[in-house]
Design an enzyme around this catalytic site. Sequence first.
Site, short mmCIF file in Angstrom:
data_model
loop_
_atom_site.label_atom_id
_atom_site.label_comp_id
_atom_site.label_asym_id
_atom_site.label_seq_id
_atom_site.Cartn_x
_atom_site.Cartn_y
_atom_site.Cartn_z
N ARG A 61 -6.03 -6.37 1.02
CA ARG A 61 -6.08 -5.19 1.91
C ARG A 61 -5.96 -5.57 3.38
O ARG A 61 -6.61 -4.98 4.25
CB ARG A 61 -7.38 -4.39 1.71
CG ARG A 61 -7.59 -3.82 0.34
CD ARG A 61 -6.50 -2.81 -0.06
NE ARG A 61 -6.78 -2.31 -1.38
CZ ARG A 61 -6.35 -2.90 -2.50
NH1 ARG A 61 -5.57 -3.98 -2.43
NH2 ARG A 61 -6.65 -2.39 -3.67
N SER A 91 -10.15 4.62 -1.85
CA SER A 91 -11.32 3.75 -1.63
C SER A 91 -11.68 3.72 -0.15
O SER A 91 -10.84 3.39 0.68
CB SER A 91 -11.01 2.32 -2.07
OG SER A 91 -10.67 2.31 -3.41
N GLU A 151 -12.36 0.27 4.41
CA GLU A 151 -10.92 0.03 4.19
C GLU A 151 -10.11 1.04 5.01
O GLU A 151 -9.03 0.73 5.50
CB GLU A 151 -10.63 0.19 2.68
CG GLU A 151 -9.19 -0.02 2.32
CD GLU A 151 -8.92 0.11 0.83
OE1 GLU A 151 -9.65 -0.48 0.00
OE2 GLU A 151 -7.97 0.83 0.49
C1 LIG Z 1 -6.26 9.41 -3.70
C2 LIG Z 1 -5.92 8.12 -3.00
C3 LIG Z 1 -5.76 6.96 -3.74
C4 LIG Z 1 -5.44 5.74 -3.10
N1 LIG Z 1 -5.30 4.63 -3.87
C5 LIG Z 1 -4.98 3.45 -3.29
C6 LIG Z 1 -4.81 2.28 -4.09
O1 LIG Z 1 -4.92 2.31 -5.31
N2 LIG Z 1 -4.51 1.12 -3.45
C7 LIG Z 1 -4.36 1.05 -2.09
O2 LIG Z 1 -4.10 -0.05 -1.59
N3 LIG Z 1 -4.51 2.15 -1.32
C8 LIG Z 1 -4.80 3.34 -1.86
N4 LIG Z 1 -4.96 4.47 -1.09
C9 LIG Z 1 -4.83 4.35 0.37
C10 LIG Z 1 -3.42 4.76 0.91
O3 LIG Z 1 -2.73 5.49 -0.03
C11 LIG Z 1 -2.58 3.53 1.31
O4 LIG Z 1 -3.26 2.73 2.24
C12 LIG Z 1 -1.22 3.93 1.91
O5 LIG Z 1 -0.41 2.78 2.06
C13 LIG Z 1 -1.34 4.64 3.26
O6 LIG Z 1 -0.07 5.14 3.58
P1 LIG Z 1 0.11 6.28 4.66
O7 LIG Z 1 1.58 6.46 4.88
O8 LIG Z 1 -0.63 7.49 4.26
O9 LIG Z 1 -0.56 5.60 5.95
P2 LIG Z 1 -1.40 6.33 7.07
O10 LIG Z 1 -2.72 6.74 6.52
O11 LIG Z 1 -0.58 7.38 7.74
O12 LIG Z 1 -1.62 5.11 8.07
C14 LIG Z 1 -2.47 4.05 7.73
C15 LIG Z 1 -2.45 3.02 8.87
O13 LIG Z 1 -1.15 2.43 8.97
C16 LIG Z 1 -0.55 2.69 10.24
N5 LIG Z 1 0.87 2.96 9.94
C17 LIG Z 1 1.36 3.87 9.05
N6 LIG Z 1 2.70 3.77 8.99
C18 LIG Z 1 3.07 2.80 9.86
C19 LIG Z 1 4.31 2.23 10.25
N7 LIG Z 1 5.47 2.65 9.74
N8 LIG Z 1 4.31 1.21 11.17
C20 LIG Z 1 3.15 0.77 11.69
N9 LIG Z 1 1.93 1.27 11.39
C21 LIG Z 1 1.90 2.27 10.48
C22 LIG Z 1 -1.30 3.87 10.81
O14 LIG Z 1 -1.27 3.85 12.25
C23 LIG Z 1 -2.70 3.64 10.25
O15 LIG Z 1 -3.39 2.69 11.03
C24 LIG Z 1 -5.27 5.70 -1.69
C25 LIG Z 1 -5.42 6.89 -0.95
C26 LIG Z 1 -5.73 8.08 -1.59
C27 LIG Z 1 -5.84 9.35 -0.77
#
Ligand SMILES: Cc1cc2nc3c(=O)[nH]c(=O)nc-3n(C[C@H](O)[C@H](O)[C@H](O)COP(=O)(O)OP(=O)(O)OC[C@H]3O[C@@H](n4cnc5c(N)ncnc54)[C@H](O)[C@@H]3O)c2cc1C
Length: 337
Positions: free
Chosen positions: A164, A237, A333
């Site tokens: 992570r 998480s 996380e």
């Molecule tokens: C129901 C649920 C289940 C999940 N299960 C998992 C799992 O099994 N495993 C896991 O690892 N995660 C899990 N997650 C967490 C999440 O899905 C991941 O971390 C995912 O990669 C976040 O993507 P996002 O586009 O929504 O990022 P965001 O939430 O929009 O951003 C997250 C971070 O990344 C930065 N960011 C986003 N895009 C970029 C970019 N292009 N360039 C630079 N910085 C950027 C943002 O500024 C922020 O700091 C889960 C979340 C939910 C809601």
Amino acid sequence: MLVEENKSLKKLSTFGCDETCHYFTSIDSNHSLLEAINWCKEKNKPYLILGAGSNVLFTKSFEGLVLKMGITGIKKTNETATEIFLTVGAGENWHHFVSYCVQKSWGGIENLSLIPGTVGASPIQNIGAYGVEVKEVIASVCAFDTHTNDWITLQNSDCAFEYRDSIFKKNKNRYIITSVDFVLKKQAILRTDYGAIKDVLHEKGIKKPNLNDLSSAIIQIRTSKLPDPSILGNAGSFFKNPTISKSIFEKLYTQFPQMMAYPISDNAYKIAAGWLIEQCGWKGIRKGMVGCYEKQSLVLVNYGQATGKEILAFSEEIIQSVLKKFNVLLEREVNVL
Ligand SMILES: Cc1cc2nc3c(=O)[nH]c(=O)nc-3n(C[C@H](O)[C@H](O)[C@H](O)COP(=O)(O)OP(=O)(O)OC[C@H]3O[C@@H](n4cnc5c(N)ncnc54)[C@H](O)[C@@H]3O)c2cc1C
């Protein structure tokens, strides 16, 4: 460049907290990204990159420009007898990309089915599930380096991937990821050992699963265990599984022989944060509009109108009670903003 003012972030993050940003714009190309960065420089405003908002908790309004990453596209760039090389836009939906690869029978990311979010955010915390981490299939990451004002390509070994974590998470806001290069396998090696996968395949009478069977099994498990953010706000998480030294593990193990932990090296163990939280009695507990999810204590949920500050305070209570009972410090996380 179209800039909206005082935009609500409620629908732009899966926790659904009603905070706002002063300015908001969508990015659909490298050109529009540079325009937005220059806009921030000229106006001396901070910026925040947002994907699908599934790993953020807004605790206050953001006083700068939110850049919603929307660069899309899945392009096959090369192919060998055994491998497929793909370049994928940072704004592509992660699960859409997984489904695309599963349909084509390209293996490597099927265990990461149904993780919310964008492809561009996948390297940030090195997303992982069911025994697989995305670092295993990333060849390189293309980004704009806001410190040097250069477009860069970081090879997998430059990304400092850990559990992570990555160089992108360690250097918050420095790198804006625009695309990710993946290497997938034509002959998939299926990973069915982790969690309940075998049970689900057995229940369905599937003896020799293919990629689609495995992906479907994972979707079924995830749907039954995790709350759907469109119904109950959450970010998956909330805490990381902590790493402890072997000596601390041995001390704790004499007190709590049922502790859920496994060795990750000769000297370190990882403990299930969910187990620690559950032992402190938090599973299913609700305070006002915030709760610890009844089926998975690692997940905090917003029952409706919870503010980010309330969710953060609730998470702090959990951290303190785990610290008191086990002397183990939980780390969040989720990105708290
Ligand atoms: C129901 C649920 C289940 C999940 N299960 C998992 C799992 O099994 N495993 C896991 O690892 N995660 C899990 N997650 C967490 C999440 O899905 C991941 O971390 C995912 O990669 C976040 O993507 P996002 O586009 O929504 O990022 P965001 O939430 O929009 O951003 C997250 C971070 O990344 C930065 N960011 C986003 N895009 C970029 C970019 N292009 N360039 C630079 N910085 C950027 C943002 O500024 C922020 O700091 C889960 C979340 C939910 C809601």
